[in-house]
Scaffold this motif. Sequence first.
Motif, PDB file in Angstrom:
ATOM      1  N   ASP A  52       0.720  -1.242   0.107  1.00  0.00           N
ATOM      2  CA  ASP A  52      -0.009  -0.152   0.066  1.00  0.00           C
ATOM      3  C   ASP A  52       0.868   1.196  -0.218  1.00  0.00           C
ATOM      4  O   ASP A  52       1.940   1.155  -0.031  1.00  0.00           O
ATOM      5  N   ASP A  56       2.421  -0.169   4.879  1.00  0.00           N
ATOM      6  CA  ASP A  56       2.028  -0.972   6.117  1.00  0.00           C
ATOM      7  C   ASP A  56       1.343  -2.189   5.614  1.00  0.00           C
ATOM      8  O   ASP A  56       1.225  -3.091   6.690  1.00  0.00           O
ATOM      9  N   SER A  57       1.052  -2.260   4.456  1.00  0.00           N
ATOM     10  CA  SER A  57       0.129  -3.595   4.176  1.00  0.00           C
ATOM     11  C   SER A  57       0.561  -4.237   3.043  1.00  0.00           C
ATOM     12  O   SER A  57       1.087  -3.420   1.948  1.00  0.00           O
ATOM     13  N   THR A  58       1.057  -5.387   3.087  1.00  0.00           N
ATOM     14  CA  THR A  58       1.641  -6.233   1.913  1.00  0.00           C
ATOM     15  C   THR A  58       0.620  -7.357   1.377  1.00  0.00           C
ATOM     16  O   THR A  58       0.034  -7.910   2.417  1.00  0.00           O
ATOM     17  N   ASN A  59       0.751  -7.669   0.147  1.00  0.00           N
ATOM     18  CA  ASN A  59       0.073  -9.183  -0.064  1.00  0.00           C
ATOM     19  C   ASN A  59       0.814  -9.864  -1.087  1.00  0.00           C
ATOM     20  O   ASN A  59       1.545  -9.080  -1.842  1.00  0.00           O
TER      21      ASN A  59
END
Length: 119
Positions: A52, A56-59
Amino acid sequence: QVQLVESGGGLVQPGGSLRLSCAASVFSFRVYAISWYRQAPGKEHELVASIDSAGDSTNFADSVKGRFTISRDNAKNTVYLQMNSLQPEDTAEYFCKATNSWAPRINYWGRGTQVTVSS
């Protein structure tokens, strides 16, 4: 307009590692989420990993979980894809995509970098 340039691809033996970079020429890089996709000959475009805008956010795709990591350096306008334990099935052209977090319909693509895993 956002220009993305991927680099770091190449030929590597199975089990080896590569780090791909996606460098963006844009003033407001920190508002863009970045995704890495890959496409192998005869196969569909596959989402590999994403991060992101804040980092802070990973996929990750199931096929790369535990082997690939993604990170970003907003000061350098760059996102990195660290690829470890590479296998022949990871061979593909890798592309990065920038998505405007405030306007998700706005996307920009790089031209790709080739990764070949072969002995």
